[in-house]
Design a protein around this motif. Structure first.
Motif, PDB file in Angstrom:
ATOM      1  N   LEU A  88      73.632 -12.713 -15.080  1.00 50.03           N
ATOM      2  CA  LEU A  88      72.452 -12.129 -14.455  1.00 50.03           C
ATOM      3  C   LEU A  88      72.742 -11.726 -13.018  1.00 50.03           C
ATOM      4  CD1 LEU A  88      69.446 -11.467 -14.743  1.00 50.03           C
ATOM      5  CD2 LEU A  88      68.939 -13.787 -13.979  1.00 50.03           C
ATOM      6  N   ALA A  89      73.498 -12.578 -12.311  1.00 47.41           N
ATOM      7  CA  ALA A  89      73.788 -12.290 -10.904  1.00 47.41           C
ATOM      8  C   ALA A  89      74.830 -11.190 -10.743  1.00 47.41           C
ATOM      9  CB  ALA A  89      74.262 -13.568 -10.208  1.00 47.41           C
ATOM     10  N   PRO A  92      74.680  -5.607 -12.728  1.00 41.42           N
ATOM     11  CA  PRO A  92      73.536  -4.718 -12.459  1.00 41.42           C
ATOM     12  C   PRO A  92      72.984  -4.097 -13.742  1.00 41.42           C
ATOM     13  CG  PRO A  92      75.344  -4.285 -10.945  1.00 41.42           C
ATOM     14  CD  PRO A  92      75.885  -5.199 -11.997  1.00 41.42           C
ATOM     15  N   ARG A  95      70.600  -6.491 -15.362  1.00 45.90           N
ATOM     16  CA  ARG A  95      69.329  -6.538 -14.625  1.00 45.90           C
ATOM     17  C   ARG A  95      68.491  -5.295 -14.915  1.00 45.90           C
ATOM     18  NH1 ARG A  95      72.734  -8.569 -10.501  1.00 45.90           N
ATOM     19  NH2 ARG A  95      72.667  -6.587  -9.362  1.00 45.90           N
ATOM     20  N   GLU A  96      69.149  -4.145 -15.020  1.00 44.59           N
ATOM     21  CA  GLU A  96      68.415  -2.920 -15.350  1.00 44.59           C
ATOM     22  C   GLU A  96      67.798  -3.011 -16.747  1.00 44.59           C
ATOM     23  OE1 GLU A  96      70.872   0.471 -14.884  1.00 44.59           O
ATOM     24  OE2 GLU A  96      71.161   0.197 -12.717  1.00 44.59           O
ATOM     25  N   LEU A  98      66.953  -5.788 -18.335  1.00 47.06           N
ATOM     26  CA  LEU A  98      65.831  -6.735 -18.274  1.00 47.06           C
ATOM     27  C   LEU A  98      64.612  -6.079 -17.643  1.00 47.06           C
ATOM     28  CD1 LEU A  98      67.719  -9.989 -17.204  1.00 47.06           C
ATOM     29  CD2 LEU A  98      66.598  -9.564 -19.401  1.00 47.06           C
ATOM     30  N   TRP A  99      64.837  -5.264 -16.631  1.00 44.17           N
ATOM     31  CA  TRP A  99      63.717  -4.542 -16.013  1.00 44.17           C
ATOM     32  C   TRP A  99      63.107  -3.546 -17.006  1.00 44.17           C
ATOM     33  CZ3 TRP A  99      60.438  -5.111 -12.318  1.00 44.17           C
ATOM     34  CH2 TRP A  99      59.678  -4.023 -11.881  1.00 44.17           C
ATOM     35  N   ALA A 119      70.061  -7.135 -22.786  1.00 49.23           N
ATOM     36  CA  ALA A 119      68.907  -7.939 -22.367  1.00 49.23           C
ATOM     37  C   ALA A 119      68.390  -8.774 -23.518  1.00 49.23           C
ATOM     38  CB  ALA A 119      67.809  -7.024 -21.836  1.00 49.23           C
TER      39      ALA A 119
END
Length: 751
Positions: A88-89, A92, A95-96, A98-99, A119
């Motif tokens: 997750l960290a 990117p 994270r995209e 998941l968003w 995700a």
């Protein structure tokens, strides 16, 4: 007595079955979540890639949980947790994705599907860790049980059709929960004997079967007869709501600015009594709320105070007399209509309202009216003088001389108000309502009649009136959902859509709510007055537009039984009818193209209910669910087989001998034999080819020593008994009919 030599209470079974349920528990939650994410519109998830990846964490945790040492298990758990945090960290792209999942659930309006396989795997990893932590770590079942229940109840509000596969897997998860809880209860001593344990096991198995039957029946009922099913649900829901309102004295709220996302169930509760001195000839609209700015399904109260401030600042400049502005506007059209000289004078009507205590603090006002003071008024009893729309004919050039100065003030006030209202009451939400804006942009219209004709074409041609439209998703704007997806609703939805469309064409409009009373509701009384008893069934919402020389005017856009057109000053009825029948508006955006899934539903007899749908398991759904069903069937078989084989290895001599006699009895051999007979070795050697009488005699001797000997049987002798058992059941299995072999091998014996 049969098997008396073997009479012995069996030791508790090992944890293989329980551990197998652990795997079932984890995988059902993981795959249920995966299918639920796959059903979210706007997400693109590759099941061939996600299915094995999602299974890996749960499978590893299950494997390590079966080992004696817990250090390796919790080490694996910690490594997975760290791996997830690092991914997750450091990614990117993750994270995209998941968003993108959050945006799709929140109804972002994205037209293109967003890749979200990574995700989905990440979220299923989190689910596996959570299930493992709660179940195998904290030994807490209920948060997960209620969590999955809440998840399934919440998806209709998010506009997600979970599908039969996801619902089935969560059902397996909850069923496994009960069975696992029962097994845990047995270990803690809740089940104190072998007999009561078997009884409890049968009861739990019966409960699981009954739950499955009820679940299947409900799914088939909802899928094959959805319309009848939801009608019954709404009838029950409506009955309970109406009874509750009648008992509590509550009623359907005529409107506080929040556009409803559910069904409407008036209770028939009396709200007020209305008297008038003349029989009404038009619908009497009593306005209790006017809406200004709109956002996310909520109308804020109209900001007339802000308009008054702009009037003073930009044009009037009355300074110390600016406090007169509200009073002048409230009386403007009533006073000007009364002062206009006519060949045939018209007189205002008297109106008295007596409302119930539950409406205390709220005042309902007719249009074209002026508050009428008298000594008997209370907060719940008040009076107005008003004109009907057909009596309104303001003529600024033909008023009484005594009103000359007043007319000048009124005209200046109207001019200033029109200027500011044109900007304040044409404001639209910041999100722009993209689909509604696109629809209006593709259908240019000018003038009140043409715009009204377009609005009526949209509302009456593409949406149906019903008080039970179902649940509107919480992550979608209710007006856009009403127009472009659900296409069913009642007055709040029709009025809100009309107001927003008027504003998009630059016509000042507001959302109004209160009560609409038909002329037929008024009954002549003995004293000559007309009285109507108003219940919450008369609660209504409508748009109001600002028209010069009339002020705010109600326009009825909700479909009526007589298909009558709305009436407003200056309306050209013939032009409106011509536009409605002859103008070819571009309403393609309102059409809902039939997808392959919709076609499959139609062919299978399923009906889609707005806000939520349940599909009959047709070929496409079964094809999607088949891999998961096969996976669970294979997992269940392997778990059962592993448990039985492991149990066989741990059985003592007498238990192994009991299993042997049970298998021989099932195969129709040695009927009535319990192993204590003198000729048992001879009978066994004759019944099973390849078994010598000496081997059978040794078997009987070992069992007898275990049962009655002073010294226990050694492990070497016990292993000889188990080896002979395996050889005998293999030989017997080969001689059975083909249809009986699977039952014998995988149901009665395991080898």
């Amino acid at each position: 007595m049969k098997n008396r030599i073997l009479a012995e209470e069996k030791r508790p079974r090992d944890t293989a079955a329980s551990s197998g349920f652990d795997l079932l528990f984890i995988l059902s939650a993981v795959y249920g979540l995966l299918l639920l994410l796959h059903a979210v519109e706007g997400l693109q998830i590759s099941l061939p890639a996600a299915v094995p990846a999602a299974a890996a964490p749960g499978l590893l945790l299950w494997i390590f949980s079966r080992r004696q040492g817990k250090g390796l298990l919790w080490g694996c758990f910690g490594l997975m947790l760290l791996a997830g945090a690092a991914a997750l960290a450091g990614s990117p792209a993750l994270r995209e994705e998941l968003w993108a999942v959050l945006s799709a659930l929140a109804g972002s309006g994205e037209t293109e599907k967003q890749a979200a396989t990574g995700a989905a795997v990440f979220l299923t990893l989190a689910a596996a860790l959570l299930v493992f932590l709660m179940e195998m770590g904290l030994r807490t079942h209920w948060p997960l049980y209620f969590g999955t229940t809440f998840l399934l109840l919440a998806v209709p509000f998010l506009g997600v059709d979970p599908g039969i596969g996801s619902v089935f897997l969560f059902f397996v998860f909850q069923t496994a929960f009960w069975m696992r809880s029962g097994m845990a209860g047995a270990k803690r001593g809740w089940i104190t004997s072998d007999r009561s344990g078997r009884r409890a096991a049968r009861l739990k198995a019966f409960s699981a079967v009954m739950l499955a039957v009820v679940f299947a029946a409900a799914s088939l009922t909802a899928g094959g007869n959805a319309e009848l099913f939801f009608d019954a649900v709404y009838s029950a829901e409506g009955y309970l709501q109406r009874v509750g309102k009648q008992l509590s004295g509550a009623a359907a709220d005529p409107g506080n600015g929040t556009v409803s996302r559910g069904n409407l169930y008036p209770a028939g509760t009396e709200q007020m009594e209305v008297w008038t001195d003349q029989a009404p000839t038009e619908t009497l609209y009593l306005r209790g709320f006017s809406g200004g700015d709109y956002s996310g399904g909520v109308w804020q109260p109209a900001d007339d105070e802000g308009v008054y401030a702009l009037m003073e600042e930009n044009s009037l400049h009355w300074e110390q007399w600016s406090s007169w502005i509200p009073g002048l506007l409230n009386s403007l059209y009533f006073v000007m209509n009364a002062s206009t000289m006519r060949a045939e004078p018209t007189s205002p009507r008297e109106l008295w309202i007596r409302q119930q205590d539950n409406l205390a603090g709220q005042r309902y006002t007719p249009y074209f009216s002026m508050w009428h003071y008298n000594d008997g008024q209370t907060p719940n009893e008040y009076a107005y003088q008003y004109y009907e729309l057909n009596q309104m004919a303001v003529n600024w050039e033909n008023t009484s001389r005594s009103y000359e100065l007043t007319t000048e003030w009124y005209h200046e006030t109207q001019t200033a108000y029109m200027r500011e209202a044109a900007s304040v009451y044409t404001r639209l939400p910041e999100d722009g309502l993209p689909r509604l804006a696109a629809l209006c942009a593709e259908n240019p219209a000018e003038g009140m009649d043409e715009v009204t004709a377009f609005i009526l074409s949209v509302l009456h041609g593409s949406a149906a009136y019903t008080q039970t439209p179902g649940l509107f998703p919480m992550n979608e704007d209710p007006v856009e959902y009403f127009l472009f997806e659900g296409q069913q609703g009642y007055c709040q939805h029709f009025a809100s859509a009309a107001v927003l469309m008027y504003r998009m064409y630059g016509i000042p409009a507001r959302y109004a709510a209160g009560y609409a009373i038909s002329p037929s509701d008024f009954v002549r009384q003995e004293d000559g007055y007309y009285m109507a008893v108003v219940t919450d069934e008369a609660a209504h919402a409508w748009p109001e537009v600002f028209l010069e020389d009339y002020g705010w005017v109600p326009i009825e856009v909700t479909p009526s039984g007589d298909s009558s057109l709305p009436a407003y000053p200056g309306m050209d009825t013939s032009l409106l009818e011509e536009l409605l029948s002859g103008r070819n508006w571009d309403l393609e955006l309102l059409e809902q193209p039939e997808t392959a899934e919709d076609a499959a539903r139609t062919e299978s007899g399923a009906v889609r209910n707005p806000g939520f749908s349940v599909s009959l398991p047709d070929g496409s759904v079964l094809a999607q669910a088949a891999p998961f069903l096969l996976l669970f069937a294979a997992a269940g078989f392997l778990i059962r087989r592993m448990s039985a084989l492991r149990e066989m290895e741990r059985m003592n001599v007498r238990e192994t001998f009991a299993k042997l006699l049970e298998a021989l009895d099932f195969a129709g051999l040695l009927a009535g034999c319990d192993g204590s007979e003198e000729d048992f070795p001879h009978r066994l050697s004759r019944a099973v080819p390849g078994v010598t009488e000496a081997e059978a005699a040794e078997l009987a001797a070992i069992v007898r020593q275990e049962a009655f000997g002073r010294e226990p049987v050694g492990e070497e002798q016990a292993e000889r008994v188990r080896a002979l058992y395996r050889r005998i059941v293999r030989t017997v299995c080969r001689g059975l009919p083909a249809w009986k072999r699977p039952v014998f091998r995988y149901g009665k014996t395991f080898f």
